[in-house]
Design an enzyme around this catalytic site. Structure first.
Site, PDB file in Angstrom:
ATOM      1  N   TRP A  12      20.593-104.710  -7.352  1.00  0.00           N
ATOM      2  CA  TRP A  12      20.893-103.684  -8.366  1.00  0.00           C
ATOM      3  C   TRP A  12      21.704-102.525  -7.784  1.00  0.00           C
ATOM      4  O   TRP A  12      22.153-101.642  -8.502  1.00  0.00           O
ATOM      5  CB  TRP A  12      19.591-103.157  -8.983  1.00  0.00           C
ATOM      6  CG  TRP A  12      18.856-104.171  -9.824  1.00  0.00           C
ATOM      7  CD1 TRP A  12      19.219-105.482 -10.040  1.00  0.00           C
ATOM      8  CD2 TRP A  12      17.637-103.973 -10.557  1.00  0.00           C
ATOM      9  NE1 TRP A  12      18.304-106.095 -10.859  1.00  0.00           N
ATOM     10  CE2 TRP A  12      17.314-105.193 -11.190  1.00  0.00           C
ATOM     11  CE3 TRP A  12      16.781-102.878 -10.731  1.00  0.00           C
ATOM     12  CZ2 TRP A  12      16.173-105.341 -11.992  1.00  0.00           C
ATOM     13  CZ3 TRP A  12      15.650-103.025 -11.523  1.00  0.00           C
ATOM     14  CH2 TRP A  12      15.354-104.245 -12.148  1.00  0.00           C
ATOM     15  N   HIS A  99      24.673-105.545   4.099  1.00  0.00           N
ATOM     16  CA  HIS A  99      25.589-105.638   2.957  1.00  0.00           C
ATOM     17  C   HIS A  99      26.909-104.948   3.324  1.00  0.00           C
ATOM     18  O   HIS A  99      26.915-103.942   4.039  1.00  0.00           O
ATOM     19  CB  HIS A  99      24.956-104.982   1.725  1.00  0.00           C
ATOM     20  CG  HIS A  99      25.716-105.298   0.473  1.00  0.00           C
ATOM     21  ND1 HIS A  99      26.875-104.646   0.139  1.00  0.00           N
ATOM     22  CD2 HIS A  99      25.513-106.230  -0.490  1.00  0.00           C
ATOM     23  CE1 HIS A  99      27.353-105.157  -0.987  1.00  0.00           C
ATOM     24  NE2 HIS A  99      26.545-106.125  -1.387  1.00  0.00           N
ATOM     25  N   GLU A 101      28.710-103.003   1.764  1.00  0.00           N
ATOM     26  CA  GLU A 101      28.765-101.577   1.408  1.00  0.00           C
ATOM     27  C   GLU A 101      28.076-100.730   2.484  1.00  0.00           C
ATOM     28  O   GLU A 101      28.491 -99.605   2.755  1.00  0.00           O
ATOM     29  CB  GLU A 101      28.148-101.365   0.020  1.00  0.00           C
ATOM     30  CG  GLU A 101      29.081-101.891  -1.069  1.00  0.00           C
ATOM     31  CD  GLU A 101      28.396-102.456  -2.298  1.00  0.00           C
ATOM     32  OE1 GLU A 101      27.201-102.192  -2.509  1.00  0.00           O
ATOM     33  OE2 GLU A 101      29.071-103.197  -3.056  1.00  0.00           O
ATOM     34  N   GLY A 238      25.585-108.787  -8.065  1.00  0.00           N
ATOM     35  CA  GLY A 238      25.567-107.343  -8.288  1.00  0.00           C
ATOM     36  C   GLY A 238      25.642-107.037  -9.777  1.00  0.00           C
ATOM     37  O   GLY A 238      24.633-107.067 -10.490  1.00  0.00           O
ATOM     38  N   GLY A 239      26.851-106.775 -10.261  1.00  0.00           N
ATOM     39  CA  GLY A 239      27.055-106.344 -11.650  1.00  0.00           C
ATOM     40  C   GLY A 239      26.298-107.160 -12.692  1.00  0.00           C
ATOM     41  O   GLY A 239      25.600-106.593 -13.553  1.00  0.00           O
TER      42      GLY A 239
HETATM   43  P1  13P Z   1      29.185-108.153  -7.735  1.00  0.00           P
HETATM   44  O1  13P Z   1      28.395-109.336  -8.261  1.00  0.00           O
HETATM   45  O2  13P Z   1      29.117-106.949  -8.603  1.00  0.00           O
HETATM   46  O3  13P Z   1      30.571-108.548  -7.348  1.00  0.00           O
HETATM   47  O4  13P Z   1      28.448-107.714  -6.365  1.00  0.00           O
HETATM   48  C1  13P Z   1      28.137-108.666  -5.428  1.00  0.00           C
HETATM   49  C2  13P Z   1      27.269-108.053  -4.402  1.00  0.00           C
HETATM   50  O5  13P Z   1      27.696-107.192  -3.654  1.00  0.00           O
HETATM   51  C3  13P Z   1      25.872-108.488  -4.331  1.00  0.00           C
HETATM   52  O6  13P Z   1      25.241-108.021  -3.193  1.00  0.00           O
END
Ligand code: 13P
Length: 258
Positions: A12, A99, A101, A238-239
Site C-alpha cells: 500500500w 524496495h 523507493e 502497488g497502485g
Molecule cells: P505499481 O503496481 O503501482 O507499479 O507498484 C509496484 C510496486 O512498487 C510494488 O511494490
C-alpha cells in the site's frame, strides 16, 4: 521438491490513514473467497501505523499481513525506526526489504538490504527482497549484472535453512507506477536469472522452492499474462492493491492458474 504456491502481495506504500486502511482491509476480506485462499497466498502490507488495526481485521481470515520496511538493528536508540520483533508482536508474518523507493529515496544500498534481510529472517519473518534495474541500466544493457549483484549481496550470510522464508520480488524500477509493465517474456528472463543465481549459491533443491514474484504496473488487465509466464510465482502490487476489486480479481486470477 515442494510445489511453489502463488503469492499475491499488496504494497500500500504511504497511502491510506487508519480508517481508510480498515475499510480497504475489510473489503478485501469480504471479497476474497476461500476458493482463492485454498490455492494462493494473499498478503497485504499497509503502512506501519495501520498494522495493528488491519491485524485485527485479518485475524482468522487466512489473509496474511506484512510491513513495508524494518530496522536492521535489534532495539535501542534509533529514533523513528521499527524493529523486527515489534512487527512480529503486531501480527506481521512478512516484511518487504529493499524496495526501489527505499533504495532511491533513503539510500539503502545492497549491504543495507542484506542487513535488513538477515535481521528479519532471524526473527522468523518471511522476507520479500526487492531487486530491479533502472531504465538507464536496462538501456545500458548492464541490467543482468545489476540484478545478479543485488541478489548475491542480499543473500549474503543467509543460512540455507532460512531460504524457505525468502521471497525475491523482481521489480524493474522503470515499470513501477508508470503503467509500463515488463512484458511476460522480459520478466520471465529475469526470474530465471534470479533462479540461477540462487541455484549457484544454494543448489537446485533450495532454488527450486524459492518464490520469485514480479512487481511493476501489475493490474487486472495484465495479471493473467504475467502470472502465467514461466517462473513467475506471483505479484507485488502497488497502485492496483489499493482497489479491493482489482486486488481480489488478481488474486482470483492467480488461484485459477495451474
Ligand atoms: P505499481 O503496481 O503501482 O507499479 O507498484 C509496484 C510496486 O512498487 C510494488 O511494490
Amino acid at each position: 521438491m515442494k510445489m511453489r504456491r502463488k503469492l499475491i502481495a499488496g504494497n500500500w506504500k504511504m497511502n491510506l490513514g487508519i480508517k481508510e486502511s480498515e475499510k480497504l482491509a475489510s473489503e478485501i476480506v469480504k471479497k476474497t473467497g476461500s476458493n482463492i485462499l485454498k490455492k494462493t497466498d494473499v498478503l497485504i502490507c499497509p503502512p506501519f501505523i495501520s498494522i495493528p488495526a488491519v491485524s485485527k481485521i485479518l485475524k482468522n481470515t487466512g489473509i496474511l499481513l506484512g510491513a513495508q520496511n524494518l530496522s536492521s538493528e535489534n532495539d535501542g536508540a534509533y529514533t523513528g525506526e521499527i524493529s523486527a520483533s515489534m512487527l512480529h508482536s503486531a501480527g506481521c508474518g512478512y516484511v518487504i526489504v529493499g524496495h526501489s523507493e527505499r533504495r532511491k529515496y533513503f539510500h539503502e544500498t545492497n549491504p543495507v538490504v542484506n542487513a535488513k534481510a538477515v535481521q528479519s529472517l532471524k526473527h522468523g519473518l518471511k522476507t520479500i527482497i526487492c531487486v530491479g534495474e533502472t531504465f538507464q541500466e536496462r538501456e545500458d544493457e548492464i541490467f543482468e549484472s545489476i540484478i545478479i549483484e543485488q541478489v548475491r549481496t542480499a543473500l549474503n550470510d543467509i543460512p540455507a535453512g532460512k531460504m524457505k522464508d525468502v521471497i525475491i520480488a523482481y521489480e524493474p524500477v522503470w515499470a513501477i507506477g508508470t503503467g509500463l509493465n515488463a512484458t511476460p517474456e522480459q520478466a520471465s528472463a529475469i526470474h530465471l536469472l534470479i533462479n540461477n543465481t540462487a541455484e549457484e549459491i544454494f543448489g537446485k533443491e533450495i532454488s527450486g522452492e524459492l518464490l520469485i514474484i514480479y512487481g511493476g504496473s501489475v493490474n487486472a488487465g495484465n495479471a493473467y499474462d504475467i502470472l502465467s509466464a514461466e517462473r513467475i510465482d506471483g505479484a507485488l502490487i502497488g497502485g492496483a492493491s489499493l482497489k479491493a476489486d482489482d486486488f481480489v480479481f488478481i488474486s482470483d486470477t492467480a488461484s485459477k492458474l495451474k
